[in-house]
Design an enzyme around this catalytic site. Structure first.
Site, mmCIF file in Angstrom:
data_model
loop_
_atom_site.group_PDB
_atom_site.id
_atom_site.type_symbol
_atom_site.label_atom_id
_atom_site.label_comp_id
_atom_site.label_asym_id
_atom_site.label_seq_id
_atom_site.Cartn_x
_atom_site.Cartn_y
_atom_site.Cartn_z
ATOM 1 N N GLY A 11 -8.466 1.828 -6.983
ATOM 2 C CA GLY A 11 -8.420 1.692 -8.514
ATOM 3 C C GLY A 11 -7.084 3.456 -8.789
ATOM 4 O O GLY A 11 -7.506 2.891 -9.993
ATOM 5 N N CYS A 46 -7.313 -3.063 -7.384
ATOM 6 C CA CYS A 46 -6.367 -2.407 -6.125
ATOM 7 C C CYS A 46 -7.979 -2.558 -4.514
ATOM 8 O O CYS A 46 -8.522 -2.970 -5.122
ATOM 9 C CB CYS A 46 -5.397 -1.306 -5.762
ATOM 10 S SG CYS A 46 -5.753 0.680 -6.277
ATOM 11 N N ARG A 102 -2.047 1.773 -7.471
ATOM 12 C CA ARG A 102 -1.950 0.479 -7.991
ATOM 13 C C ARG A 102 -2.300 -0.137 -9.670
ATOM 14 O O ARG A 102 -1.002 -0.073 -10.337
ATOM 15 C CB ARG A 102 -1.717 -0.622 -6.964
ATOM 16 C CG ARG A 102 -0.913 -0.201 -5.702
ATOM 17 C CD ARG A 102 -1.430 -1.664 -4.415
ATOM 18 N NE ARG A 102 -2.558 -0.926 -3.583
ATOM 19 C CZ ARG A 102 -2.683 -1.612 -2.204
ATOM 20 N NH1 ARG A 102 -1.245 -2.571 -2.211
ATOM 21 N NH2 ARG A 102 -3.212 -1.154 -1.502
ATOM 22 N N ASN A 136 0.944 -0.807 0.517
ATOM 23 C CA ASN A 136 0.052 0.322 -0.079
ATOM 24 C C ASN A 136 1.121 0.724 -0.022
ATOM 25 O O ASN A 136 2.084 1.025 0.003
ATOM 26 C CB ASN A 136 -1.135 -0.310 0.875
ATOM 27 C CG ASN A 136 -0.164 0.220 2.605
ATOM 28 O OD1 ASN A 136 1.191 0.575 2.622
ATOM 29 N ND2 ASN A 136 -0.855 -0.777 3.536
ATOM 30 N N ILE A 137 0.401 2.507 -0.248
ATOM 31 C CA ILE A 137 1.044 3.866 0.031
ATOM 32 C C ILE A 137 2.612 4.057 1.179
ATOM 33 O O ILE A 137 3.096 4.888 1.090
ATOM 34 C CB ILE A 137 -0.229 5.056 -0.128
ATOM 35 C CG1 ILE A 137 -0.879 4.666 0.713
ATOM 36 C CG2 ILE A 137 -1.107 4.294 -1.517
ATOM 37 C CD1 ILE A 137 -1.821 5.926 0.738
ATOM 38 N N LYS A 183 -4.495 10.649 -7.371
ATOM 39 C CA LYS A 183 -4.904 11.504 -6.077
ATOM 40 C C LYS A 183 -3.761 12.489 -5.871
ATOM 41 O O LYS A 183 -3.292 12.303 -4.902
ATOM 42 C CB LYS A 183 -5.703 11.872 -4.875
ATOM 43 C CG LYS A 183 -6.389 10.472 -5.146
ATOM 44 C CD LYS A 183 -7.640 10.723 -4.114
ATOM 45 C CE LYS A 183 -7.309 10.548 -3.032
ATOM 46 N NZ LYS A 183 -8.241 10.314 -1.632
#
Lengths: 707, 603
Positions: free
Chosen positions: B378, B375, B381, B313-314, B417
């Protein structure tokens, strides 16, 4: 269905077929599947060779082919280790065998891996071929049993001798080199007795450089002189047990040094004991053994399994770190010579291992002549071949003792490769040149890498001379005759198209310098004067050595961790300026700059292949363009000389380079799969960040939206 | 932009007498000014400072602050040290030392940048000098936190090319051969009513009605329904993108979503299954059920094959980059470089992203099955995977303009984003929404271009320029989170596009070795043996580790190209003269030997 077919091995002059086995199945290394081909496995006094039953594949002749060692040939000296597979278990094969394996895995020193299945071969043949291969490639051997000698006897005098490489076999070569580097102001080439054993002519004047064909002992030898007159010298430490003559020799010699540095003009001399400031040969051997293991890959699963921890695996071998330390040491020496105008004396037990590495590297960095092909080859002759590097022992060619084995020459090539990839336009040769040079270490038709010293070479040459029934002057082949191994088309890959030659005036200068030399040859050598200080000598030299070694070495030992400021300054200021490809060249040695020599180490691994990629993609474009420019040049000339231009409008023939493999020119995998290589095991382990891992990108309760 | 690029400015800018200069970044520099300025850029303040250069030690200089940049010029050093930093790259400004600080140069400002460096300035303690500069910097570096516009909105630069014209969704879909009998363009999202993070124009299966789409939207996180990203010209297999299904703890099902996926599966005319790639690690996908998300179960989607691609994840990516910065800035870890690099996991993440994209591309091109990628939402990733797979499959995207289209389409229009991930003009440096997802994508592209040095029309400078302006806020390209918001702010009318800058000076961003190849899938090898740290980006501020610019190999190639062109030109001239000679000579029936001598004397 195996088809019996008569295929005969291609034998070199003097090569004898020792044993063979048919219906051997050779696996294609490419994947885990059992695909492969049937053929005959033979062992000669030169090589192990697999002869494909289906030899029709020879149609598409590869662009780059070794004429001596083919794709399926392994010279006996190139065999690293042989494993037998018994009931799926791998076992190292050495010496006598009681049971014969169903599969044979041969790991080569050039990092090829061969898998042979013997299940379909007659038992008798299996016995003969396996024990034959193991015996001829893995057990101790006499020097005279090297293929070199049978080849030389069977094909004498087949070298044209027209080679630009300076062999340093004669005094003139050394004089020329002194002249070239203007070292002749202070140093003089002298010879010892032609018998190479006694040292009656030790020059005890201040001009004391000499090269000697001493057995293995070198006292001091001039390597190279910097443009400012500072010289690079190397010297062996003294053997502990001394007989009378050697100790006298040492005394006289040290007297020479003493006189030089204690008489005006006082010259600075820095001594650097490489055995304490660089890793030991044992360290180097251990590191390389671990390192090469990373590239001897059995199958795809192996490849991806090791990929996960690749960087830490690489680091744990310590090989790259050793390269870095060696490069750093070479920078130190270059700084002394260039900035401090100080003579540097490299010391090592025999002065034929790390001394050779450092002195060669320093010259490659400081002398652009050493970056030309003939210059580099001359350098190898000077520092390594004549310099007395024990190639036989270090490569363990005779399987005499593993203790002596250490890839010292390979270490040099690895270091030079770092420079070649950091400064592509500075070298006349390519990385492919370095790779095939490293391969030539294991091709025993050249004498270059198959003796421990010049002395050994010469005495054995004489022996062969008697063998051959006086068929004219006898010569071993030298590896520098590249056309023995490659045809002109392949040779093109050894020349760097990016290399920009040094402006011409310099060349003519060298020629005149050489010419001048001829006259000086007639001058008589200064006769050695006997030392007058015999009785007191030992104390004095001890004092001298203590003094010099104590002070200087202390400084150098510290420098391996934290370089002195002047060094850092030297390094930084050089790197802040634009690079002069014909001037001083310093390697970049920060962590990310030291790389794995991918061409040499990854070339046989299909998983590492990039279809249409790699550095070869740009190199091929440059080659194509050069060809085009050349053909245009030809056309221009034609136009000039011929008015009828008519149909000669053909487009220049271009190589079809669009889809070369990055492994080119080595692994020629015709069976290219369109499927991309996919990791079979990936890393998922992130224990230390568990809380982060479990989170979602952005925490929003989506179930709330649904209500 | 760097202290290391000193000489470049020094040699051609400061000592030059011409009144107007074009700097490397396209800035005009009037001679009577102390600093370069863009049209619309205004000076705010300047101050004497000491720049604590981590490589060369303290540097006395004067810092100038405008509404766009921080500019420092040394006063004593030779060569002159220059810092040229767009305020947009600033992530955090901290005061160091107090009024009572004793140590030399211990009082001042510490600026953390988004582009892998920190800047430290020491100031005089007397007379509020730090408070003033801190306030000015904070105001202009974080305009969003001070109700100020981004510089992009006051930038008055002019470019010959208009980058906003580069991407037109309709013509991009037409290029792909869409719409066709199986796929249609829908305007259902024209006013962003269906999904406010999607573009207005979408391509969906011909057999799915707009009503169907609305029903599917209810079952997909943030209404991000499966829509087409790319269609294979031969196999007709497609790459679809979407967000996770809203399965939840109870394992909800949605007939419309199931039917919709089946329509997608059938649309390529094959009978094979639909492949669903969930970019997340399996455990994360399961964990998402707790918050209402999840993944497509086998029961509900019997004709689909689901695999997880294990991309983290981020937050994991953000931490990884932070660790990478620790080992490369200011000093590069020396002796344990490789294990330090491994411990950041940065390249392992790159490897996983590339591996995932290779799988997607391979499935579409050889597996002859359509692929659905998602993901959680969306937009991170998923965007990485679809855009990289498209880059592997479609050589158009490997051109300069094609790549711009790819970024515009898969990233900008589909609602990556950018504002949240980069934190444009936002002072909240610790915001957990920030993450280097787009940087990671560009790194993957760089790895590919490194492995295939002739396959891309653009060069490394192109990628670095994109990353520089990802942060700079000079262009509107990467501002805001969605097309909807960009339209609201009239970004295309009020700001300039980054592609205007690039396309107006294309030669600078062109790879000399590029050879055009059509319809060739390009699969990088996602092995650590080939992946490298992008030194020219991540360690570019360190003068000790710097690649030779310009690249000598490229330079040699360009020289050869010029030589060839010269030969061709001369040859043509020669042929013209020779031809005229032939016609003359044939008339007078001269012997060949005479002709030769004629030609030779002529030259």
């Amino acid at each position: 269905e195996p088809i019996e077919k008569e295929v005969n091995p291609h034998l070199l002059p003097g090569e004898l077929l020792l044993c063979e086995a048919s219906t051997v199945y050779k696996y294609v290394q490419e994947d885990g599947s059992n695909r492969g081909t049937y053929g005959k496995l033979v062992c000669t006094n030169f090589k192990i060779s697999f002869l494909d039953d289906d030899s029709a594949s020879d149609d598409n002749e590869p662009q780059f082919k070794n004429k001596i060692v083919g794709e399926n040939d392994i010279t006996l000296q190139c065999v690293d280790q042989i494993y037998g597979v018994y009931d799926e278990k791998k076992k190292l094969l050495t010496g006598q065998l009681r049971k014969y394996p169903e599969k044979l895995i041969i790991y080569c020193k050039d990092l090829r891996v061969f898998n042979f299945c013997l299940r379909y071969t007659k038992e008798e043949e299996v016995k003969r071929i396996v024990s034959g291969i193991v015996h001829h490639s893995q057990t101790p051997k006499l020097l005279k049993r090297l293929f070199l000698f049978s080849y030389a006897s069977a094909a004498p005098n087949n070298t044209d001798g027209r080679n630009q490489t300076v062999m340093f076999e004669t005094l003139e070569d050394w004089r020329d080199e002194l002249e070239r580097t203007k070292g002749n102001v202070k140093y003089k080439a002298v010879t010892t007795n032609e018998g190479y054993r006694s040292l009656e002519q030790i020059p005890c004047t201040e001009e004391f450089t000499y090269f000697s064909h001493l057995m293995n002992i070198f006292l001091q030898i001039w390597c190279w002189s910097c443009h400012n007159g500072a010289a690079l010298l190397k010297m062996s430490t003294f053997p502990k047990e001394q007989d009378d003559s050697t100790s006298q020799m040492q005394k006289a010699f040290l007297d020479g040094i003493y006189k030089t540095i204690s008489k005006p003009p006082y010259e600075l001399l820095k001594m650097d004991d490489l055995s304490s400031s660089l890793p030991s040969l044992q360290d180097i051997q251990t590191a390389y053994t671990r390192f090469k293991q990373l590239f001897l890959i059995d199958n795809s699963t192996d490849f991806w399994a090791t990929d996960v921890k690749w960087f830490s695996l690489l680091e744990s071998t310590n090989w790259l770190e050793i390269i870095r330390r060696v490069l750093k040491k070479a920078i130190e020496v270059a700084e002394c010579l260039e900035i401090q105008h100080t003579n540097v004396l490299l010391i090592e037990e025999s002065a034929t291992d790390l001394c050779c590495v450092i002195s060669s590297l320093v010259q490659v960095m400081m002398d652009s002549y050493s970056r030309t092909k003939s210059g580099f080859q001359s350098l190898i002759q000077k520092e390594w071949v004549i310099g007395g590097h024990s190639f036989l022992d270090r490569c363990n060619h005779l399987h005499k003792s593993e203790k002596e084995e250490a890839p010292v020459f390979l270490l040099l090539l690895n270091c030079v490769w770092q420079l070649v990839q950091q400064y592509p336009p500075a070298f006349e040769f390519t990385e492919t040149y370095l790779t095939v040079l490293s391969d030539s270490l294991y091709v025993p038709i050249f004498s270059t890498f198959f003796f421990n010293s010049q002395h050994q070479r010469d005495t054995n040459k004489v022996r062969v001379w008697y063998f051959v029934d006086a068929v004219g002057p006898f010569r071993f082949l030298t590896v520098w005759d590249w056309c023995v191994q490659f045809d002109p088309k392949a040779l093109a890959f050894l020349n760097n198209p990016l290399y920009a030659e040094k402006p011409k005036p310099d060349r003519s200068q060298r020629k005149t310098a050489r010419f001048k030399h001829q006259r000086q040859l007639s001058l008589p050598l200064t006769q050695a004067k006997p030392s007058t200080k015999r009785g007191f000598f030992r104390e004095e030299t001890d004092h001298l050595i203590k003094n010099i070694l104590g002070k200087r070495i202390g400084k150098f030992i510290n420098s391996s961790d934290e370089p002195p400021n002047s060094l850092r300054e030297f390094y930084d200021s050089w790197h802040s300026k634009p690079v002069d490809y014909h001037g001083l060249l310093l390697p970049r040695i920060d962590g990310p700059e030291i790389k794995v020599w991918a061409q040499r180490y990854l070339r046989w691994i299909p998983e590492a292949q990039l279809h249409g990629g790699g550095t070869i993609a740009t190199a091929a474009k440059i080659l194509d363009l050069m060809e085009e420019v050349q053909s245009l040049q030809v056309k221009m000339d034609e136009e000039h000389s011929q008015a009828v231009s008519g149909d000669a409008h053909s487009v220049p023939m271009l190589r079809n380079s669009a889809r070369l493999s990055s492994l080119f020119p080595f692994a020629l995998l015709q069976r290219q799969s369109v499927k991309p290589a996919l990791p079979t095991s990936t890393w998922k382990d992130l224990e230390d960040e568990d809380d982060l891992v479990k989170r979602d990108d952005e925490f929003v309760d989506l179930s709330g939206d649904m209500l | 932009m760097a202290s290391s690029s000193t000489s470049k400015y020094n040699s051609n800018s400061l000592e030059n007498s011409s009144s107007k200069q074009n700097l490397k970044d396209g800035t005009n520099w009037e001679q009577n000014e102390e600093i370069p300025r863009l049209p619309g850029e205004t000076r705010v303040t300047d101050k004497d400072v000491i720049y604590m250069c981590p490589f060369n030690g303290p540097v006395k200089g004067r810092v100038y602050i405008t509404n766009y940049r921080l500019y420092l010029r040394s006063v004593e050093n030779d060569p002159v040290v220059i810092l040229n930093v767009p305020l947009g790259v600033i992530s955090r400004i901290e005061k160091m030392g107090g009024a009572s600080s004793r140590g030399e140069n211990s009082y001042g400002l510490d600026i953390t940048c988004k582009d892998m460096r920190n800047l430290r300035f020491a100031l005089k303690q007397e007379g509020h000098s730090r408070r003033d500069i801190f306030e000015v910097l904070t105001k202009y570096a974080f305009p969003q936190s001070h109700s100020l516009p981004f510089f992009a909105f006051v930038n008055e630069e002019k470019f010959p090319e208009n980058g906003w014209m580069v991407y037109n969704p309709m013509s991009e879909y037409r290029r792909q051969g869409l719409p066709n009998e199986r796929w249609r363009v829908t305007f259902i999202n024209e006013h962003y009513g269906l999904c406010d993070t999607y573009p207005s124009l979408l391509v969906v299966p011909y057999n799915a009605t707009d009503d169907d789409l609305k029903k599917v939207a209810a079952f997909r996180s943030r209404n991000r329904i499966p829509v087409l990203s790319w269609i294979h010209p031969e196999t007709q297999a497609v790459i679809m993108r979407c967000s996770q299904p809203l399965v939840g703890m109870s394992g909800k099902r949605n007939k419309d979503d199931e039917r919709y996926l089946d329509i997608i599966r059938e649309a390529n005319g094959q009978i094979s299954k639909l492949t669903i790639y969930d970019a997340r690690p399996n455990v994360n996908a399961v964990a998402n059920k707790a918050t209402g998300g999840g993944y497509e179960s086998e029961d509900a989607y019997p004709n689909a094959e689901l695999s997880f691609l294990d991309i983290h994840n981020i937050h994991v990516m953000r931490e990884s980059l932070k660790k990478l910065k620790d080992i490369v800035y200011p000093n590069v870890e020396e002796s344990h470089w490789l294990s330090s690099l491994e411990s950041t996991h940065w390249l392992e993440h790159i490897k996983l992203v590339l591996t995932g994209a290779i799988q997607v591309a391979d499935k579409v091109s050889s597996g002859r099955s359509s692929v659905l990628v998602h993901c959680s939402d969306g937009w991170d990733r998923t965007a990485q995977l679809t855009s990289l797979a498209m880059l592997m499959l479609d050589s158009y995207y490997r051109t300069i303009e094609g790549f711009e289209v790819l970024v515009q389409k898969e990233w900008i229009s589909f609602g990556h984003k950018f504002a949240s991930r980069i934190g444009h003009g936002d002072k909240n440096h610790a915001d957990t929404d920030r993450s280097p997802i787009f940087l990671q994508f560009i790194d993957c592209v760089w790895q590919m271009s490194k492995q295939f040095p002739t396959a891309f029309e653009f060069n490394e400078q192109f990628l670095i320029t994109i990353l520089d302006h990802l942060y700079s806020c000079r262009f509107g390209t990467f501002l805001y989170n969605s097309e909807f918001l960009r339209e609201k702010e009239k970004v295309t009318d009020r700001t300039l596009s980054l592609w205007s800058l690039i396309n107006s000076d294309k030669s600078k961003y062109t790879n000399a070795f590029y050879s055009k190849e059509l319809n060739r899938a390009l699969y990088p090898v996602a092995s650590m043996r080939h992946l490298e740290l992008w030194v020219n980006y991540y360690i570019r501020w360190n003068p000790r580790i710097r690649q030779q610019q310009p690249n000598p190999v490229e330079q040699r190639y360009l020289e050869l190209l010029a030589l060839r062109d010269d030969y061709i030109r001369r040859l043509e001239e020669l042929q013209i003269t020779n031809n005229s000679k032939i016609s003359n000579s044939s008339a007078s029936s001269t012997s060949p030997s005479q002709m030769v001598s004629q030609v030779q004397t002529h030259f």
